[in-house]
Design an enzyme around this catalytic site. Structure first.
Site, PDB file in Angstrom:
ATOM      1  N   HIS A  36      -6.202   8.345  -2.495  1.00 16.74           N
ATOM      2  CA  HIS A  36      -5.684   7.100  -2.248  1.00 16.74           C
ATOM      3  C   HIS A  36      -4.648   6.867  -0.959  1.00 16.74           C
ATOM      4  O   HIS A  36      -4.558   5.871  -0.380  1.00 16.74           O
ATOM      5  CB  HIS A  36      -4.833   6.477  -3.616  1.00 16.74           C
ATOM      6  CG  HIS A  36      -3.702   7.323  -3.822  1.00 16.74           C
ATOM      7  ND1 HIS A  36      -4.080   8.439  -4.621  1.00 16.74           N
ATOM      8  CD2 HIS A  36      -2.388   7.286  -3.662  1.00 16.74           C
ATOM      9  CE1 HIS A  36      -2.455   9.003  -4.949  1.00 16.74           C
ATOM     10  NE2 HIS A  36      -1.967   8.404  -4.061  1.00 16.74           N
ATOM     11  N   ASP A  37      -4.023   7.933  -0.650  1.00 19.72           N
ATOM     12  CA  ASP A  37      -3.005   8.127   0.482  1.00 19.72           C
ATOM     13  C   ASP A  37      -3.410   8.904   1.543  1.00 19.72           C
ATOM     14  O   ASP A  37      -2.726   8.998   2.532  1.00 19.72           O
ATOM     15  CB  ASP A  37      -1.765   8.642   0.159  1.00 19.72           C
ATOM     16  CG  ASP A  37      -0.625   7.760  -0.699  1.00 19.72           C
ATOM     17  OD1 ASP A  37      -1.065   6.489  -0.524  1.00 19.72           O
ATOM     18  OD2 ASP A  37       0.006   8.311  -1.285  1.00 19.72           O
ATOM     19  N   LYS A  92      -2.565   8.162   5.319  1.00 18.07           N
ATOM     20  CA  LYS A  92      -1.292   8.534   5.714  1.00 18.07           C
ATOM     21  C   LYS A  92      -1.316   9.714   6.904  1.00 18.07           C
ATOM     22  O   LYS A  92      -0.358   9.756   7.453  1.00 18.07           O
ATOM     23  CB  LYS A  92      -0.315   9.105   4.512  1.00 18.07           C
ATOM     24  CG  LYS A  92       0.325   8.125   3.632  1.00 18.07           C
ATOM     25  CD  LYS A  92       1.350   8.590   2.667  1.00 18.07           C
ATOM     26  CE  LYS A  92       2.011   7.731   1.659  1.00 18.07           C
ATOM     27  NZ  LYS A  92       2.715   8.107   0.725  1.00 18.07           N
ATOM     28  N   HIS A 135      -1.349   2.538   6.025  1.00 18.42           N
ATOM     29  CA  HIS A 135      -2.164   3.488   5.502  1.00 18.42           C
ATOM     30  C   HIS A 135      -3.332   2.985   4.424  1.00 18.42           C
ATOM     31  O   HIS A 135      -4.374   3.469   4.486  1.00 18.42           O
ATOM     32  CB  HIS A 135      -1.242   4.317   4.960  1.00 18.42           C
ATOM     33  CG  HIS A 135      -0.759   4.184   3.416  1.00 18.42           C
ATOM     34  ND1 HIS A 135       0.147   3.247   2.897  1.00 18.42           N
ATOM     35  CD2 HIS A 135      -1.462   4.621   2.401  1.00 18.42           C
ATOM     36  CE1 HIS A 135       0.492   3.280   1.588  1.00 18.42           C
ATOM     37  NE2 HIS A 135      -0.732   3.967   1.125  1.00 18.42           N
ATOM     38  N   HIS A 146      -5.068   0.445  -3.655  1.00 21.79           N
ATOM     39  CA  HIS A 146      -4.003   0.872  -4.587  1.00 21.79           C
ATOM     40  C   HIS A 146      -2.797   0.315  -4.469  1.00 21.79           C
ATOM     41  O   HIS A 146      -1.814   0.480  -5.233  1.00 21.79           O
ATOM     42  CB  HIS A 146      -4.264   2.387  -4.530  1.00 21.79           C
ATOM     43  CG  HIS A 146      -3.391   3.177  -3.329  1.00 21.79           C
ATOM     44  ND1 HIS A 146      -3.882   3.046  -2.084  1.00 21.79           N
ATOM     45  CD2 HIS A 146      -2.080   3.669  -3.215  1.00 21.79           C
ATOM     46  CE1 HIS A 146      -3.103   3.739  -1.226  1.00 21.79           C
ATOM     47  NE2 HIS A 146      -1.867   3.998  -1.853  1.00 21.79           N
ATOM     48  N   HIS A 147      -2.562  -0.667  -3.255  1.00 22.61           N
ATOM     49  CA  HIS A 147      -1.104  -1.120  -3.208  1.00 22.61           C
ATOM     50  C   HIS A 147      -1.307  -2.784  -3.480  1.00 22.61           C
ATOM     51  O   HIS A 147      -0.325  -3.414  -3.083  1.00 22.61           O
ATOM     52  CB  HIS A 147      -0.529  -0.818  -2.024  1.00 22.61           C
ATOM     53  CG  HIS A 147       0.121   0.445  -1.745  1.00 22.61           C
ATOM     54  ND1 HIS A 147       1.188   0.710  -2.645  1.00 22.61           N
ATOM     55  CD2 HIS A 147      -0.202   1.570  -1.024  1.00 22.61           C
ATOM     56  CE1 HIS A 147       1.505   2.162  -2.474  1.00 22.61           C
ATOM     57  NE2 HIS A 147       0.626   2.471  -1.435  1.00 22.61           N
ATOM     58  N   ASP A 157      -0.690   6.330  -9.652  1.00 22.76           N
ATOM     59  CA  ASP A 157       0.415   6.559  -8.507  1.00 22.76           C
ATOM     60  C   ASP A 157       1.621   6.284  -8.912  1.00 22.76           C
ATOM     61  O   ASP A 157       2.569   7.144  -8.513  1.00 22.76           O
ATOM     62  CB  ASP A 157      -0.154   5.932  -7.283  1.00 22.76           C
ATOM     63  CG  ASP A 157       0.597   6.724  -5.968  1.00 22.76           C
ATOM     64  OD1 ASP A 157       1.003   7.606  -6.192  1.00 22.76           O
ATOM     65  OD2 ASP A 157       0.579   5.781  -5.220  1.00 22.76           O
TER      66      ASP A 157
END
Lengths: 264, 125
Positions: free
Chosen positions: A122-123, A126, A151, A177-178, A206
């Site tokens: 998911h990240d 970044k 990101h 996911h955000h 998360d």
């Protein structure tokens, strides 16, 4: 009388000869047939053995491919996390939480397992965030926050070109996911079920893990505080169904957390 | 006499039967659904050929890399037919097989054993 007798004998003699020729031919044919059958049986055995060996080989290769894929995906997730100084176990825990949520939500075993593998990515976006922003101690200013929030889009852009189901799923996870259930998330302010279930699940997994872990800029929250926040954010930040699943199966999440503790 | 040419398919071999040159070639795999039906024109052609159309010497080049059991039977029948005409004709059979193809070698050996009067050369590829 004698002539008559002789004639019969001649006929029988001829018959005997004919019979012998025919039976000899029959014997020869039967022998041949048996030989063909024996050869064929042997051949069939060899063929089937070879087929099974080849099949076994293919299966092993397939497993090799799947394992490699899992490892690559997991490593990519770990890279994303390491850029922001998080531990490898964070990725593992998010993976496990995501699978538990997926199964209780009603996704089948195969899809839930896939989500377990995809959610650690998911990240991944970044990796493209500058260190100065990513590892800044303390709060971001508005400009830095904007950079940081890219990101999700960046992760999606990295993965979206893939045709592999797992990477496609990871693209969705990275992208959404955000997002928040109430439409106040980013990057697209999606609302409710507009947010893909993969995104909704990973969001909860998360955040649950992030809150419970200590970071350079914050202490770990205690469970009371996390649970209170989750209840408040039911239907706000998070999908209410997933929050209900979380509390109904709390012991499963806590068991994963216990088994994958961070070693400091 | 017309030549007989049958193109190779997934299940059947390439067949070339040249009456003028006395050359017959069967190369490839042989596991058709109906083997005897498939080879019927081949057998008929041979009968016509040996009944008054044969060259002084006839050479058969056979290279069968894969065959089912009815094809084995068919080849025995084919050799029966050749044996029938062997006394009046000069017939040479080259049975070519791959070194690693045990089945093809064994089949060749079976033919040699069963048809002592025929000239069968086993040729390893």
């Amino acid at each position: 009388m004698t002539n008559h007798e002789n004639k019969l004998i001649t006929e029988i003699e001829a018959l005997k000869l004919d019979f012998e020729t025919t039976t000899n031919k029959l014997i020869k044919d039967v022998r041949r047939q048996d030989k063909i059958m024996a050869r064929s049986d042997k051949r069939q055995q060899l063929e089937y053995d070879e087929l099974q060996n080849k099949l076994e080989e293919v299966k092993n290769l397939q497993k090799e491919i799947e394992d490699t894929q899992k490892e690559v995906v997991f490593t990519m997730g770990a890279i994303g996390e390491s850029r922001s100084k998080e531990t490898g176990n964070h990725v593992k825990r998010v993976a496990q939480y995501s699978k538990i949520l997926a199964l209780h939500y009603g996704l089948d075993e195969r899809e839930s397992e896939m989500l377990k593998q995809a959610s650690p990515m998911h990240d991944i976006g970044k990796v493209a965030i500058p260190d100065s922003v990513l590892n800044k101690p303390g709060r971001f200013n508005e400009e830095e926050r904007k950079v940081m929030d890219t990101h999700a889009q960046l992760g999606y852009d990295m993965l979206k070109m893939s045709d592999r189901p797992l990477l496609k799923m990871a693209a969705t996870v990275a992208y959404e996911h955000h997002e928040k259930w109430n439409g106040k998330g980013y990057p697209n302010k999606l609302k409710g079920e507009e947010i893909h279930i993969y995104g909704r699940i990973t969001a909860l997994a998360d955040v649950f893990d992030a809150l419970g872990s200590s970071r350079v800029y914050k202490e770990a929250w205690d469970d009371e505080r996390i649970f209170k926040m989750f209840k408040e954010e039911r239907g706000e930040h998070f999908d209410p169904t997933l929050i209900d699943i979380f509390f109904d199966n709390l012991e499963e999440f806590l068991a994963v957390r216990d088994s994958l503790k961070d070693i400091n | 006499m017309e030549n007989l040419i049958i193109e190779e398919t997934k299940y059947t071999p390439q067949i070339e039967m040249n009456a003028k040159e006395g050359n017959i070639k069967i190369v490839g795999k042989s596991y058709p659904e109906n083997t005897f039906e498939f080879y019927e024109p081949v057998m008929k052609w041979l009968e016509v050929y040996f009944n008054g159309n044969a060259k002084k010497q006839t050479i058969l080049n056979l290279e069968i890399i894969y065959f089912n059991s009815s094809s084995s039977k068919l080849f025995f029948d084919l050799f029966d037919l050749l044996e029938e005409f062997n006394s009046k004709n000069l017939i040479m059979i080259n049975w070519t097989y791959d070194e690693e193809n045990e089945s093809a070698l064994e089949a060749g050996e079976d033919f040699k054993e069963d048809f002592e009067n025929l000239t069968i050369n086993l040729i390893v590829k």
